[in-house]
Design an enzyme around this catalytic site. Sequence first.
Site, PDB file in Angstrom:
ATOM      1  CG  HIS A  40       9.020  39.613 -14.140  1.00  0.00           C
ATOM      2  ND1 HIS A  40       8.662  40.857 -14.603  1.00  0.00           N
ATOM      3  CD2 HIS A  40       7.868  39.008 -13.764  1.00  0.00           C
ATOM      4  CE1 HIS A  40       7.347  40.989 -14.499  1.00  0.00           C
ATOM      5  NE2 HIS A  40       6.841  39.894 -14.001  1.00  0.00           N
ATOM      6  N   GLY A  41       9.857  39.749 -17.449  1.00  0.00           N
ATOM      7  CA  GLY A  41       8.885  39.396 -18.491  1.00  0.00           C
ATOM      8  C   GLY A  41       8.769  40.507 -19.511  1.00  0.00           C
ATOM      9  CG  HIS A  99       9.392  36.256 -11.786  1.00  0.00           C
ATOM     10  ND1 HIS A  99       9.476  35.618 -12.994  1.00  0.00           N
ATOM     11  CD2 HIS A  99       8.121  36.151 -11.398  1.00  0.00           C
ATOM     12  CE1 HIS A  99       8.292  35.136 -13.322  1.00  0.00           C
ATOM     13  NE2 HIS A  99       7.445  35.452 -12.362  1.00  0.00           N
ATOM     14  CG  HIS A 141       0.751  31.369 -12.975  1.00  0.00           C
ATOM     15  ND1 HIS A 141       0.069  31.285 -11.800  1.00  0.00           N
ATOM     16  CD2 HIS A 141       1.751  32.246 -12.765  1.00  0.00           C
ATOM     17  CE1 HIS A 141       0.643  32.081 -10.906  1.00  0.00           C
ATOM     18  NE2 HIS A 141       1.661  32.680 -11.470  1.00  0.00           N
TER      19      HIS A 141
END
Lengths: 479, 142
Positions: free
Chosen positions: A402-403, A327, A205
């Site tokens: 998502h990444g 996500h 995060h």
Amino acid sequence: MSEVLLEPRDEYRYRIPRNAAIGMRTDVLVYSSQALIKQIQKDQSLVQAMNVATLPGIVGPSLAMPDIHQGYGFPIGGVAANDIEEGVVSPGGVGFDINCGVRLVRSTLTKAGVQSRLKQLIDQIFRDVPCGTGTEGRIKLKRDEIDKVLVKGARWMIENGYGEPADAELAEAAGALKGALPNKVSERAKERGTPQIGTLGSGNHFLEVQYVDRVHDSQAAQAMGIEKDQVVILIHSGSRGLGHQVCTDYVALMNQVMAKYGIELPDRQLACAPIQSLEGQSYLGAMAAAANFAWANRQGILHFLRDAFRRVFSSDVRLGLIYDVCHNIAKREQHVVDGQRREVLVHRKGATRAFPAGNPEIPEAYRHVGQPVFVPGSMGTASWVLVGQPRAMQESFGSVCHGAGRLLSRTAARKGKNIQEERRKLEENGILVRSESRDGILEELPEAYKDVDEVIEVVHNAGLAKKVARLRPMGVIKG
Amino acid sequence: MDESPPVFELLDHPADIGFRARGATLEELFANCAHALISIILDPASATATEQWRMEAEGSDLESLLVNWLNEVLYYVDTKRLVFASLAIEFPELLRVRCTARGERRDPAKHPVRLSVKAVTYHQLVISKEQDRWMAEVYVDV
């Protein structure tokens, strides 16, 4: 990993046929490039995608996005849709961080305007936006308020002074999933999560101050109010301890009841129950509550972020929410499968919804360009703004990556690395980093991840989502 | 080799982290797994036994007992912000574990957080007994 039979379908699609392993009810469809597929094959993620294909009631293929990597039970970067009547819901298919997601915020500042006060700004944000790992957050919810947050999500925060009215609609599901059941969330989950509202958390995060490096689609960028060199802020966080505990509680419960429903699975972490069962419905009510907590959490972070910008610049500086996507989620949606409209539960585990233009779920401001999608890259590289495309609706239950996707383990990432040296290298590239823990930086170094630009190339060329803008970091706050 | 292996060691995982713990008895194994988990979360150095807590878990088999036990420990460490000096473990029934934990509330300066653990998982979980020694491998989501 063990040899998996991968059939190339075109430049960006691979298939694992359903007869590749006993128990598979459907194919696996992998979105990848030649370069990325070699990295994907290094871990167990494709085996996990095959395990997902064994879930009762799965509709369409088990999907693997180009950022896929090994997770628990479900791979991270996986999508599975299950028939609403015959199918199952799996807490592991959502993950321990329910509604982990990303919100993107535009500022009225430019890169040049922020540069001179960047250090001051990053220090201020680091003070104002708590990471919440060592200490509690700044928002003290009363005991009777938490259940309201679990139902109203971001809106509760806005009504209680932690946001602006315009923030409310600019999130997936308008920042609150319907059907939340706070009484299905354990006291433990509430106790664990409540003090953490409005905090970033640790692990992957982060909060990044970024600038728009390139614009690829000026119409969509204009709809989002962004242009080259504008400063934006990306917030990546989830439902904190509340969501982790909800998942823990329901994995334990579903492990107990699977035998009752005659479900046998290759991996216990996939534990599930029929969607229409008491346990399935209880989980979905608790999951929606945790998802709403996550939206409230990201709203709280935005509030403190606005404070920090005002302190460093002036009260004229405006931070406007562009959109907020989740996500890690399971969503009840309608999709056309084999020519038939069907009601399904779409598990997105490390995957983002990417609905194309015209879909009524998209806020009016973006409906003509498609749903905004935000794909954070690794620390110090780049992040992307995309919009959903029609092929996502046709092939991937309206989903995309998502990444960047992890490449190295945390230990491998840390190995031989020195914190001062790494910090200096990032600063040489114009990126300031503040972190509550030393490991937080070393484990999230760019080398630990796949190349986000390559991941985006795949989803763009496969027609799942379209490039809108590339963002580059100036400052990073980590847990 | 006569040298006895460490009571626990950390294991690599592409996204997360795990540990391998050992014990001469099941009680020792469960305690060492808990110590391994805590050492991932924080620096447990020199905790004093000023207070005590009772933790309890049950399972439908040994695997779920261990996972549920470690999630119980995680809940106490994460929510009540504790650090333990000692864990006294007993099994009042075959698939029930009870623990008297002695320790203190955490001082962030003395026990800095290393990594937040979200949950203990069943992923690649192994529990085995070889030559009278227990061994477990556990992965956690961070």
